[in-house]
Design a protein around this motif. Sequence first.
Motif, PDB file in Angstrom:
ATOM      1  N   LEU A  59       0.826  -1.202   0.000  1.00 24.08           N
ATOM      2  CA  LEU A  59       0.000   0.000   0.000  1.00 24.08           C
ATOM      3  C   LEU A  59       0.866   1.260   0.000  1.00 24.08           C
ATOM      4  N   LEU A  60       1.905   1.204   0.804  1.00 23.04           N
ATOM      5  CA  LEU A  60       2.787   2.366   0.936  1.00 23.04           C
ATOM      6  C   LEU A  60       3.511   2.649  -0.381  1.00 23.04           C
ATOM      7  N   TRP A  61       4.025   1.595  -0.991  1.00 21.79           N
ATOM      8  CA  TRP A  61       4.696   1.787  -2.281  1.00 21.79           C
ATOM      9  C   TRP A  61       3.711   2.223  -3.351  1.00 21.79           C
ATOM     10  N   ALA A  62       2.476   1.764  -3.243  1.00 22.74           N
ATOM     11  CA  ALA A  62       1.462   2.193  -4.211  1.00 22.74           C
ATOM     12  C   ALA A  62       1.226   3.693  -4.101  1.00 22.74           C
ATOM     13  N   VAL A  63       1.178   4.195  -2.867  1.00 23.50           N
ATOM     14  CA  VAL A  63       0.995   5.634  -2.676  1.00 23.50           C
ATOM     15  C   VAL A  63       2.203   6.390  -3.232  1.00 23.50           C
ATOM     16  N   VAL A  64       3.383   5.915  -2.892  1.00 24.83           N
ATOM     17  CA  VAL A  64       4.611   6.539  -3.399  1.00 24.83           C
ATOM     18  C   VAL A  64       4.594   6.580  -4.920  1.00 24.83           C
ATOM     19  N   HIS A  65       4.264   5.437  -5.480  1.00 22.98           N
ATOM     20  CA  HIS A  65       4.258   5.337  -6.927  1.00 22.98           C
ATOM     21  C   HIS A  65       3.224   6.267  -7.553  1.00 22.98           C
ATOM     22  N   GLU A  66       2.067   6.354  -6.936  1.00 15.89           N
ATOM     23  CA  GLU A  66       1.004   7.205  -7.475  1.00 15.89           C
ATOM     24  C   GLU A  66       1.404   8.682  -7.406  1.00 15.89           C
ATOM     25  N   MET A  67       2.086   9.053  -6.358  1.00 19.20           N
ATOM     26  CA  MET A  67       2.568  10.440  -6.254  1.00 19.20           C
ATOM     27  C   MET A  67       3.536  10.753  -7.398  1.00 19.20           C
ATOM     28  N   GLN A  68       4.422   9.825  -7.682  1.00 19.56           N
ATOM     29  CA  GLN A  68       5.373  10.026  -8.775  1.00 19.56           C
ATOM     30  C   GLN A  68       4.679  10.059 -10.115  1.00 19.56           C
ATOM     31  N   SER A  69       3.660   9.228 -10.223  1.00 16.16           N
ATOM     32  CA  SER A  69       2.883   9.173 -11.453  1.00 16.16           C
ATOM     33  C   SER A  69       2.198  10.511 -11.724  1.00 16.16           C
ATOM     34  N   ILE A  70       1.514  11.025 -10.716  1.00 21.59           N
ATOM     35  CA  ILE A  70       0.833  12.304 -10.867  1.00 21.59           C
ATOM     36  C   ILE A  70       1.853  13.392 -11.144  1.00 21.59           C
ATOM     37  N   SER A  71       2.978  13.299 -10.461  1.00 22.15           N
ATOM     38  CA  SER A  71       4.047  14.265 -10.683  1.00 22.15           C
ATOM     39  C   SER A  71       4.444  14.294 -12.161  1.00 22.15           C
ATOM     40  N   LYS A  72       4.556  13.119 -12.733  1.00 21.66           N
ATOM     41  CA  LYS A  72       4.927  12.993 -14.144  1.00 21.66           C
ATOM     42  C   LYS A  72       3.856  13.625 -15.050  1.00 21.66           C
ATOM     43  N   ARG A  73       2.611  13.335 -14.744  1.00 22.89           N
ATOM     44  CA  ARG A  73       1.513  13.912 -15.534  1.00 22.89           C
ATOM     45  C   ARG A  73       1.478  15.427 -15.415  1.00 22.89           C
ATOM     46  N   MET A  74       1.690  15.897 -14.189  1.00 25.88           N
ATOM     47  CA  MET A  74       1.737  17.338 -13.970  1.00 25.88           C
ATOM     48  C   MET A  74       2.808  17.982 -14.832  1.00 25.88           C
ATOM     49  N   HIS A  75       3.943  17.326 -14.897  1.00 31.74           N
ATOM     50  CA  HIS A  75       5.032  17.871 -15.700  1.00 31.74           C
ATOM     51  C   HIS A  75       4.644  17.975 -17.171  1.00 31.74           C
ATOM     52  N   ALA A  76       3.913  16.962 -17.641  1.00 27.56           N
ATOM     53  CA  ALA A  76       3.490  16.987 -19.047  1.00 27.56           C
ATOM     54  C   ALA A  76       2.419  18.053 -19.285  1.00 27.56           C
ATOM     55  N   GLN A  77       1.521  18.219 -18.310  1.00 28.87           N
ATOM     56  CA  GLN A  77       0.374  19.110 -18.533  1.00 28.87           C
ATOM     57  C   GLN A  77       0.626  20.546 -18.071  1.00 28.87           C
ATOM     58  N   LEU A  78       1.308  20.698 -16.943  1.00 27.22           N
ATOM     59  CA  LEU A  78       1.482  22.044 -16.383  1.00 27.22           C
ATOM     60  C   LEU A  78       2.905  22.571 -16.531  1.00 27.22           C
ATOM     61  N   GLY A  79       3.856  21.649 -16.663  1.00 27.85           N
ATOM     62  CA  GLY A  79       5.240  22.085 -16.820  1.00 27.85           C
ATOM     63  C   GLY A  79       6.081  21.994 -15.559  1.00 27.85           C
ATOM     64  N   VAL A  80       5.463  21.604 -14.439  1.00 30.82           N
ATOM     65  CA  VAL A  80       6.253  21.415 -13.218  1.00 30.82           C
ATOM     66  C   VAL A  80       5.901  20.072 -12.580  1.00 30.82           C
ATOM     67  N   THR A  81       6.861  19.492 -11.879  1.00 32.53           N
ATOM     68  CA  THR A  81       6.648  18.221 -11.186  1.00 32.53           C
ATOM     69  C   THR A  81       6.099  18.476  -9.784  1.00 32.53           C
ATOM     70  N   GLY A  82       5.793  17.392  -9.076  1.00 41.61           N
ATOM     71  CA  GLY A  82       5.286  17.490  -7.710  1.00 41.61           C
ATOM     72  C   GLY A  82       6.278  18.149  -6.762  1.00 41.61           C
ATOM     73  N   PRO A  83       7.499  17.640  -6.682  1.00 47.55           N
ATOM     74  CA  PRO A  83       8.485  18.282  -5.808  1.00 47.55           C
ATOM     75  C   PRO A  83       8.731  19.741  -6.180  1.00 47.55           C
ATOM     76  N   GLN A  84       8.769  20.018  -7.473  1.00 46.95           N
ATOM     77  CA  GLN A  84       8.961  21.409  -7.899  1.00 46.95           C
ATOM     78  C   GLN A  84       7.815  22.280  -7.412  1.00 46.95           C
ATOM     79  N   ARG A  85       6.606  21.752  -7.506  1.00 42.19           N
ATOM     80  CA  ARG A  85       5.471  22.561  -7.077  1.00 42.19           C
ATOM     81  C   ARG A  85       5.459  22.754  -5.565  1.00 42.19           C
ATOM     82  N   LEU A  86       5.917  21.756  -4.825  1.00 35.66           N
ATOM     83  CA  LEU A  86       5.992  21.915  -3.379  1.00 35.66           C
ATOM     84  C   LEU A  86       6.964  23.038  -3.024  1.00 35.66           C
TER      85      LEU A  86
END
Lengths: 159, 159
Positions: A27-54
């Motif tokens: 479950l924990l790795w799934a959450v980690v993985h999903e965060m990275q996944s969304i981060s990747k999508r954000m980068h494609a759609q908005l131009g910044v990753t999750g860590p960058q946005r934080l």
Amino acid sequence: MAEKRNANPSSLGTSPHLGEVLEFMQLLWAVVHEMQSISKRMHAQLGVTGPQRLVIRILGRLPGLTAGQLAAVLHLHPSTLTGVLARLEEKQILERRPDPVDGRRAILFLTAAGRRFDALRAGTVEHGVQRALARLGHSHTATTRRTLRILLEELERTS
Amino acid sequence: MAEKRNANPSSLGTSPHLGEVLEFMQLLWAVVHEMQSISKRMHAQLGVTGPQRLVIRILGRLPGLTAGQLAAVLHLHPSTLTGVLARLEEKQILERRPDPVDGRRAILFLTAAGRRFDALRAGTVEHGVQRALARLGHSHTATTRRTLRILLEELERTS
DNA sequence: CCCATGTCAGTATCACTGAAATAA
DNA sequence: CTTATTTCAGTGGTACTGACATGG
């Protein structure tokens, strides 16, 4: 192809054969993985990753932080932060000025473009977290925060 | 404006200026980051990363899974899993056999070396999680698991 | 022919270690 | 001289998209 959407999740996603700790790991790795996944999508759609946005969000609240302070807030190694900041500076989201008091330091500010990213919500990791917190309710949120802090402490002890 | 803001530096980690959602984001990314950090250390010390070890642990319990099934359990894209499996095969931790029933599929088994990795505990992410779960107690563990599941669901909805 | 399974090529970020540059 | 702050070079894993080979 939408058919393969876990026809029977109870046999795989929450398999009773895995045991408590292993299920938790999954479950924990799934959450980690999903965060990275969304981060990747954000980068494609908005131009910044999750860590960058934080970084953007934190600098929006606390402008003028030094790189070292920011690294501490994020629990990041300074050399990791260097790369993140370089990408943000390249996109003219963030401005790095020398600290007039201490020449070794850089102090960090958002540009006007950076403040626009700070205001975004749709499609971000934060948006999902916000929904989850709303669903959990206020008291559960506090409990979860305590739990995550305990988890973080014990993980940090794994050295 | 000459306001001195050098309150406790230690208050940065739990800064009250960030707000509920943003603090939660910070904590969540810290956990994510710590998992990756430990994964990196594991790779240096033991030879396998966190995700790789999770694959090993799951295959130890459920030998003979196909690549697609494993990807579903891990919430991973098949092409991501390809790389993970390739690295494990290279280290002779895992064996990929053609499925006699369906020639497109590969079914997966641990080698003897793989079963040794399956038995390891010291220095793994799992070890830290185990300590955290022990500290939380049984009922809190169940609560946390539910919470993580809700979080995961809402994150998955962020598409 | 069409769908399912899985691999491959290409791309980008993150995260470190260890060394170096600069300033206090 | 020693310490602190930050950057730089190098390495490797994860994670995707899109194209492709192959089997059902």
